[in-house]
Write a protein that holds these residues in place. Sequence first.
Motif, mmCIF file in Angstrom:
data_model
loop_
_atom_site.group_PDB
_atom_site.id
_atom_site.type_symbol
_atom_site.label_atom_id
_atom_site.label_comp_id
_atom_site.label_asym_id
_atom_site.label_seq_id
_atom_site.Cartn_x
_atom_site.Cartn_y
_atom_site.Cartn_z
ATOM 1 N N ILE A 42 0.958 -1.269 0.104
ATOM 2 C CA ILE A 42 0.087 -0.076 0.063
ATOM 3 C C ILE A 42 0.707 1.273 0.044
ATOM 4 O O ILE A 42 0.542 2.356 -0.735
ATOM 5 N N ARG A 43 1.852 1.192 0.739
ATOM 6 C CA ARG A 43 2.905 2.157 0.805
ATOM 7 C C ARG A 43 3.318 2.538 -0.526
ATOM 8 O O ARG A 43 3.475 3.711 -0.989
ATOM 9 N N GLU A 44 3.888 1.527 -1.081
ATOM 10 C CA GLU A 44 4.540 1.924 -2.674
ATOM 11 C C GLU A 44 3.396 2.038 -3.574
ATOM 12 O O GLU A 44 3.668 3.016 -4.463
ATOM 13 N N MET A 45 2.177 1.724 -3.535
ATOM 14 C CA MET A 45 1.046 2.195 -4.145
ATOM 15 C C MET A 45 0.852 3.672 -4.228
ATOM 16 O O MET A 45 0.665 4.523 -5.111
ATOM 17 N N LEU A 46 0.836 4.168 -2.854
ATOM 18 C CA LEU A 46 0.455 5.688 -2.843
ATOM 19 C C LEU A 46 1.868 6.429 -3.127
ATOM 20 O O LEU A 46 1.611 7.611 -3.330
ATOM 21 N N THR A 47 3.140 5.752 -3.340
ATOM 22 C CA THR A 47 3.981 6.532 -3.445
ATOM 23 C C THR A 47 4.511 6.517 -5.074
ATOM 24 O O THR A 47 4.734 7.597 -5.658
ATOM 25 N N TYR A 48 4.004 5.497 -5.784
ATOM 26 C CA TYR A 48 4.455 5.221 -7.070
ATOM 27 C C TYR A 48 3.226 5.106 -8.035
ATOM 28 O O TYR A 48 3.268 4.810 -9.346
ATOM 29 N N ASN A 49 2.129 4.880 -7.381
ATOM 30 C CA ASN A 49 0.969 4.800 -8.039
ATOM 31 C C ASN A 49 0.875 3.149 -8.918
ATOM 32 O O ASN A 49 0.173 3.290 -9.795
ATOM 33 N N ILE A 50 1.398 2.548 -8.211
ATOM 34 C CA ILE A 50 1.266 0.915 -8.960
ATOM 35 C C ILE A 50 0.108 0.310 -7.838
ATOM 36 O O ILE A 50 0.414 0.154 -6.552
ATOM 37 N N PRO A 51 -0.747 -0.190 -8.486
ATOM 38 C CA PRO A 51 -1.861 -1.038 -7.588
ATOM 39 C C PRO A 51 -1.284 -2.072 -6.587
ATOM 40 O O PRO A 51 -0.271 -2.762 -6.981
ATOM 41 N N ALA A 52 -1.629 -2.002 -5.196
ATOM 42 C CA ALA A 52 -1.101 -2.787 -4.247
ATOM 43 C C ALA A 52 -1.444 -4.121 -4.545
ATOM 44 O O ALA A 52 -0.523 -5.104 -4.246
ATOM 45 N N SER A 53 -2.714 -4.517 -5.345
ATOM 46 C CA SER A 53 -2.924 -5.681 -5.762
ATOM 47 C C SER A 53 -1.902 -6.423 -6.637
ATOM 48 O O SER A 53 -1.582 -7.573 -6.601
ATOM 49 N N ILE A 54 -1.566 -5.743 -7.449
ATOM 50 C CA ILE A 54 -0.490 -6.090 -8.472
ATOM 51 C C ILE A 54 0.662 -6.280 -7.761
ATOM 52 O O ILE A 54 1.229 -7.465 -8.021
ATOM 53 N N THR A 55 1.119 -5.310 -6.937
ATOM 54 C CA THR A 55 2.519 -5.578 -6.270
ATOM 55 C C THR A 55 2.491 -7.061 -5.335
ATOM 56 O O THR A 55 3.487 -7.843 -5.381
ATOM 57 N N LEU A 56 1.584 -6.965 -4.734
ATOM 58 C CA LEU A 56 1.407 -8.253 -3.956
ATOM 59 C C LEU A 56 1.193 -9.744 -4.563
ATOM 60 O O LEU A 56 1.756 -10.581 -4.634
ATOM 61 N N ALA A 57 0.434 -9.526 -5.781
ATOM 62 C CA ALA A 57 0.234 -10.812 -6.520
ATOM 63 C C ALA A 57 1.552 -11.061 -7.456
ATOM 64 O O ALA A 57 1.939 -12.217 -7.536
ATOM 65 N N GLN A 58 2.103 -10.174 -7.931
ATOM 66 C CA GLN A 58 3.482 -10.217 -8.514
ATOM 67 C C GLN A 58 4.416 -10.859 -7.625
ATOM 68 O O GLN A 58 5.207 -11.867 -7.713
ATOM 69 N N GLY A 59 4.447 -10.382 -6.451
ATOM 70 C CA GLY A 59 5.574 -11.050 -5.305
ATOM 71 C C GLY A 59 5.043 -12.315 -4.854
ATOM 72 O O GLY A 59 6.253 -13.160 -4.754
ATOM 73 N N LEU A 60 3.742 -12.497 -4.794
ATOM 74 C CA LEU A 60 3.333 -14.035 -4.446
ATOM 75 C C LEU A 60 3.840 -15.025 -5.627
ATOM 76 O O LEU A 60 4.404 -16.004 -5.367
ATOM 77 N N LEU A 61 3.504 -14.606 -6.716
ATOM 78 C CA LEU A 61 3.856 -15.187 -7.999
ATOM 79 C C LEU A 61 5.212 -15.445 -8.280
ATOM 80 O O LEU A 61 5.670 -16.706 -8.536
ATOM 81 N N GLU A 62 6.056 -14.612 -8.201
ATOM 82 C CA GLU A 62 7.373 -14.539 -8.453
ATOM 83 C C GLU A 62 8.270 -15.273 -7.645
ATOM 84 O O GLU A 62 9.346 -16.031 -7.842
ATOM 85 N N SER A 63 7.824 -15.172 -6.260
ATOM 86 C CA SER A 63 8.773 -15.495 -5.158
ATOM 87 C C SER A 63 8.123 -16.690 -4.633
ATOM 88 O O SER A 63 8.763 -17.304 -3.810
ATOM 89 N N GLY A 64 6.853 -17.337 -5.081
ATOM 90 C CA GLY A 64 6.277 -18.647 -4.522
ATOM 91 C C GLY A 64 6.002 -18.311 -2.954
ATOM 92 O O GLY A 64 6.330 -19.056 -2.177
#
Length: 308
Positions: A42-64
Motif C-alpha cells: 500500500i505504501r508503494e502504491m501511494l508513492t508510485y501509483n502501482i496498484p497494491a494488488s498487482i505488487t502483492l500478486a507479482q510478489g506471490l507469483l514470482e517468489s512462491g
Amino acid sequence: MVATRRIFFLLTVSLFSLAVAAQPKWNQAYQSYIEQYRDIAIREMLTYNIPASITLAQGLLESGAGRSELTRKGNNHFGIKCHGWTGRKTYHDDDEAGECFRAYDNALQSFEDHSKFLSQSRRYQSLFSLPRTDYRGWARGLKAAGYATNPRYAESLIQIIELYKLYQYDTATSYDRFTARHSSVDKPAQVNGTLHSIYRYNDNYYLRARRGDTYKLIGKEVQISYRKIARYNERSSKDQLREGEIVYLKKKRTRADRQFKGHPHIVKAGESMYDIAQMYGIRLKSLYKKNRLTPDYQIRPGDKLRVY
C-alpha cells in the motif's frame, strides 16, 4: 452416433476437469505473505501509483510466497534481472542457465526497487495512465510489455488477486494503519508459526514481538541482521523481548511524524523515555536532546515532551 456422443461427452468432461484443476486454490502460505507485506504494498502504491494488488500478486507469483530459491538467497521477490544494476547480484537458472538477478539485503529493498523498476522504465509507462483499481488492465499490460515470458502470466495475476481479494487494498488512502501510539486498533499477534505482519510508520517499518520472540528469530524471518535490528531499537541483541513490543526494522528518525509538530507528548504513569521514543519511532538520544534533558532525568506523569 452413440460413439460420437460418448466421445464428445468425454472431451467435455476432460476439458472441464482441466479447467477446474487450473483454478488456484487458497493457500495459507500465500495468506501469510499477504498479511506480512500488504502495508508495504500500500505504501508503494501511494508513492508510485502501482496498484497494491498487482505488487502483492507479482510478489506471490514470482517468489512462491517468499519460498523460492531466488528469494531465499537474494531477497528478490519480483524476479528482476540485473539489467543496469550496480548492486549485489545472484545467479539463477531461468530462461537460460546462470542468469544474473538483482540481490537485496532484505525484502523491503526488493519491494522498493520493484516500484522504481516499473515507474522509471519507458516500457511500462503506459500502465500509469490506467486507474489504480484496474488490476486486470495492469496485469495484461505487464504481460504485453514483456515483464514475464509465461503466456498465462496476466491470467495468473488476476486469479491470485481475485482469490485473495487483493483488490480491496487498491482503494486505500493511507499506509499508516495505526495511530501514532499503536493503540488498541493494532492487529493481534498471529500464531501457529505464521509470519509477522510488517507495518509502516514514520518512514520506517516495524512489527510486534510475540511471546518467545528474540532478535535472532526476527532477524532470521525478515532476513536482516539481528544485531542491526537490536541497534535500530537501541537495545542489546541479547535483550529479552516483551510480547507486543514494537520492533523497528530500520534506523529510527530524529523526530516524530510531521502531524505532531506543535503537539507535545503528555507523559502517562508507567511510561519511560524509551517507551515514548519507540511509540513515535524516534531515537532515544534525539528525544532527550529535543527536551534538553540528561539521561539521568526521571520523567513524571504530566510532563510535556517535544517529539517533533
